[in-house]
Scaffold this motif. Sequence first.
Motif, PDB file in Angstrom:
ATOM      1  N   ASN A 125       2.134   6.505  -6.792  1.00  0.00           N
ATOM      2  CA  ASN A 125       0.711   7.252  -7.443  1.00  0.00           C
ATOM      3  C   ASN A 125       1.615   9.034  -7.145  1.00  0.00           C
ATOM      4  O   ASN A 125       1.318   9.697  -7.424  1.00  0.00           O
ATOM      5  CB  ASN A 125      -0.703   7.381  -6.000  1.00  0.00           C
ATOM      6  CG  ASN A 125      -1.411   5.316  -7.296  1.00  0.00           C
ATOM      7  OD1 ASN A 125      -0.720   5.525  -8.192  1.00  0.00           O
ATOM      8  ND2 ASN A 125      -1.648   5.204  -6.069  1.00  0.00           N
ATOM      9  N   GLN A 126       1.817   9.149  -5.643  1.00  0.00           N
ATOM     10  CA  GLN A 126       2.482  11.003  -5.742  1.00  0.00           C
ATOM     11  C   GLN A 126       4.138  10.709  -6.625  1.00  0.00           C
ATOM     12  O   GLN A 126       3.826  11.948  -7.082  1.00  0.00           O
ATOM     13  CB  GLN A 126       3.470  10.511  -3.990  1.00  0.00           C
ATOM     14  CG  GLN A 126       1.974  10.763  -2.937  1.00  0.00           C
ATOM     15  CD  GLN A 126       2.560  10.695  -1.764  1.00  0.00           C
ATOM     16  OE1 GLN A 126       3.892  10.755  -1.460  1.00  0.00           O
ATOM     17  NE2 GLN A 126       1.792  10.403  -0.664  1.00  0.00           N
ATOM     18  N   ARG A 127       4.746   9.707  -6.605  1.00  0.00           N
ATOM     19  CA  ARG A 127       6.103  10.320  -7.852  1.00  0.00           C
ATOM     20  C   ARG A 127       5.567  10.709  -9.231  1.00  0.00           C
ATOM     21  O   ARG A 127       5.918  11.246 -10.033  1.00  0.00           O
ATOM     22  CB  ARG A 127       6.794   8.717  -7.692  1.00  0.00           C
ATOM     23  CG  ARG A 127       7.765   8.563  -8.597  1.00  0.00           C
ATOM     24  CD  ARG A 127       8.682   8.240  -8.882  1.00  0.00           C
ATOM     25  NE  ARG A 127       9.963   7.754 -10.288  1.00  0.00           N
ATOM     26  CZ  ARG A 127       9.703   7.231 -10.607  1.00  0.00           C
ATOM     27  NH1 ARG A 127       8.280   6.504 -11.031  1.00  0.00           N
ATOM     28  NH2 ARG A 127      10.404   7.166 -12.220  1.00  0.00           N
ATOM     29  N   ASN A 128       4.116   9.530  -9.787  1.00  0.00           N
ATOM     30  CA  ASN A 128       3.663   9.779 -10.533  1.00  0.00           C
ATOM     31  C   ASN A 128       3.391  11.191 -11.076  1.00  0.00           C
ATOM     32  O   ASN A 128       3.535  11.829 -12.232  1.00  0.00           O
ATOM     33  CB  ASN A 128       2.885   9.237 -10.993  1.00  0.00           C
ATOM     34  CG  ASN A 128       3.535   7.563 -11.484  1.00  0.00           C
ATOM     35  OD1 ASN A 128       3.862   7.121 -12.031  1.00  0.00           O
ATOM     36  ND2 ASN A 128       2.512   6.601 -11.471  1.00  0.00           N
ATOM     37  N   GLU A 129       2.323  11.478  -9.820  1.00  0.00           N
ATOM     38  CA  GLU A 129       1.459  13.323  -9.940  1.00  0.00           C
ATOM     39  C   GLU A 129       2.441  13.814 -10.178  1.00  0.00           C
ATOM     40  O   GLU A 129       2.786  14.796 -10.311  1.00  0.00           O
ATOM     41  CB  GLU A 129       0.946  12.851  -9.038  1.00  0.00           C
ATOM     42  CG  GLU A 129      -0.415  14.302  -8.680  1.00  0.00           C
ATOM     43  CD  GLU A 129      -0.931  14.469  -7.132  1.00  0.00           C
ATOM     44  OE1 GLU A 129      -1.177  15.954  -7.299  1.00  0.00           O
ATOM     45  OE2 GLU A 129      -1.245  12.723  -7.399  1.00  0.00           O
ATOM     46  N   LEU A 130       4.111  13.939  -9.205  1.00  0.00           N
ATOM     47  CA  LEU A 130       4.579  14.863  -9.307  1.00  0.00           C
ATOM     48  C   LEU A 130       5.807  14.479 -10.892  1.00  0.00           C
ATOM     49  O   LEU A 130       6.298  15.880 -11.175  1.00  0.00           O
ATOM     50  CB  LEU A 130       6.372  14.462  -8.119  1.00  0.00           C
ATOM     51  CG  LEU A 130       7.232  15.482  -7.727  1.00  0.00           C
ATOM     52  CD1 LEU A 130       6.326  16.390  -7.662  1.00  0.00           C
ATOM     53  CD2 LEU A 130       8.004  15.074  -6.344  1.00  0.00           C
ATOM     54  N   LYS A 170       0.626  -1.432  -0.008  1.00  0.00           N
ATOM     55  CA  LYS A 170      -0.376   0.252  -0.099  1.00  0.00           C
ATOM     56  C   LYS A 170       0.651   1.141   0.181  1.00  0.00           C
ATOM     57  O   LYS A 170       0.527   2.552  -0.917  1.00  0.00           O
ATOM     58  CB  LYS A 170      -1.450   0.066   1.006  1.00  0.00           C
ATOM     59  CG  LYS A 170      -1.963   1.312   1.393  1.00  0.00           C
ATOM     60  CD  LYS A 170      -2.590   1.717   0.183  1.00  0.00           C
ATOM     61  CE  LYS A 170      -3.731   2.008   0.388  1.00  0.00           C
ATOM     62  NZ  LYS A 170      -4.294   2.879  -0.568  1.00  0.00           N
ATOM     63  N   MET A 171       1.725   1.569   1.079  1.00  0.00           N
ATOM     64  CA  MET A 171       2.653   2.170   1.148  1.00  0.00           C
ATOM     65  C   MET A 171       3.236   2.751  -0.669  1.00  0.00           C
ATOM     66  O   MET A 171       3.485   3.900  -1.227  1.00  0.00           O
ATOM     67  CB  MET A 171       3.790   2.213   1.665  1.00  0.00           C
ATOM     68  CG  MET A 171       3.519   2.236   3.089  1.00  0.00           C
ATOM     69  SD  MET A 171       3.949   2.585   5.271  1.00  0.00           S
ATOM     70  CE  MET A 171       5.042   3.186   4.570  1.00  0.00           C
ATOM     71  N   ASP A 172       4.175   1.488  -0.768  1.00  0.00           N
ATOM     72  CA  ASP A 172       4.571   1.107  -2.003  1.00  0.00           C
ATOM     73  C   ASP A 172       3.701   1.767  -3.699  1.00  0.00           C
ATOM     74  O   ASP A 172       4.421   2.718  -4.114  1.00  0.00           O
ATOM     75  CB  ASP A 172       5.171   0.413  -2.257  1.00  0.00           C
ATOM     76  CG  ASP A 172       6.266  -0.668  -2.205  1.00  0.00           C
ATOM     77  OD1 ASP A 172       7.498   0.780  -1.258  1.00  0.00           O
ATOM     78  OD2 ASP A 172       6.179  -1.949  -2.119  1.00  0.00           O
ATOM     79  N   ALA A 173       2.242   1.763  -3.515  1.00  0.00           N
ATOM     80  CA  ALA A 173       1.710   2.290  -3.997  1.00  0.00           C
ATOM     81  C   ALA A 173       1.745   3.722  -4.144  1.00  0.00           C
ATOM     82  O   ALA A 173       1.354   4.296  -5.478  1.00  0.00           O
ATOM     83  CB  ALA A 173       0.413   1.357  -4.265  1.00  0.00           C
ATOM     84  N   ASP A 174       1.009   4.275  -2.940  1.00  0.00           N
ATOM     85  CA  ASP A 174       0.792   5.879  -2.729  1.00  0.00           C
ATOM     86  C   ASP A 174       2.174   6.118  -3.309  1.00  0.00           C
ATOM     87  O   ASP A 174       1.643   7.412  -3.496  1.00  0.00           O
ATOM     88  CB  ASP A 174       0.344   6.214  -1.175  1.00  0.00           C
ATOM     89  CG  ASP A 174      -0.680   5.314  -0.756  1.00  0.00           C
ATOM     90  OD1 ASP A 174      -1.551   5.232  -1.610  1.00  0.00           O
ATOM     91  OD2 ASP A 174      -0.866   5.164   0.521  1.00  0.00           O
ATOM     92  N   ILE A 175       2.974   5.895  -2.571  1.00  0.00           N
ATOM     93  CA  ILE A 175       4.119   6.693  -3.476  1.00  0.00           C
ATOM     94  C   ILE A 175       4.298   6.421  -4.511  1.00  0.00           C
ATOM     95  O   ILE A 175       4.674   7.764  -5.103  1.00  0.00           O
ATOM     96  CB  ILE A 175       5.835   5.911  -2.695  1.00  0.00           C
ATOM     97  CG1 ILE A 175       5.758   5.912  -0.810  1.00  0.00           C
ATOM     98  CG2 ILE A 175       7.608   6.177  -2.845  1.00  0.00           C
ATOM     99  CD1 ILE A 175       6.791   5.024  -0.141  1.00  0.00           C
TER     100      ILE A 175
END
Length: 92
Positions: free
Chosen positions: A46-51, A39-44
């Motif tokens: 997603n945040q990386r892709n958004e950035l 879950k944390m990897d997925a959130d990270i």
Amino acid sequence: MGRRDDERTRKNPGADIGETEQAMAQLASEAAALTGPGKMDADIANQRNELLWKIAAQIDDTKLSLEELEATEKRLKKYLNQLQALKKILSG
């Protein structure tokens, strides 16, 4: 009557503790699933892709601004040359 009350209070807390332990175990497993590495990897990710998307958008905006600036520079240089030519004609 006192003995029956004692038996009921003994049975209920035992049952409640078992149910509580089960509920706690379920909550712990759900919390682990929510905060686990996946879950944390997925959130990270997603945040990386958004950035990355935001950075790409800023790069495009900056390139466009530079192109507009270069076009404006060319127009200003042309206008400056015209003014200098007019000054030369009027001065001469």
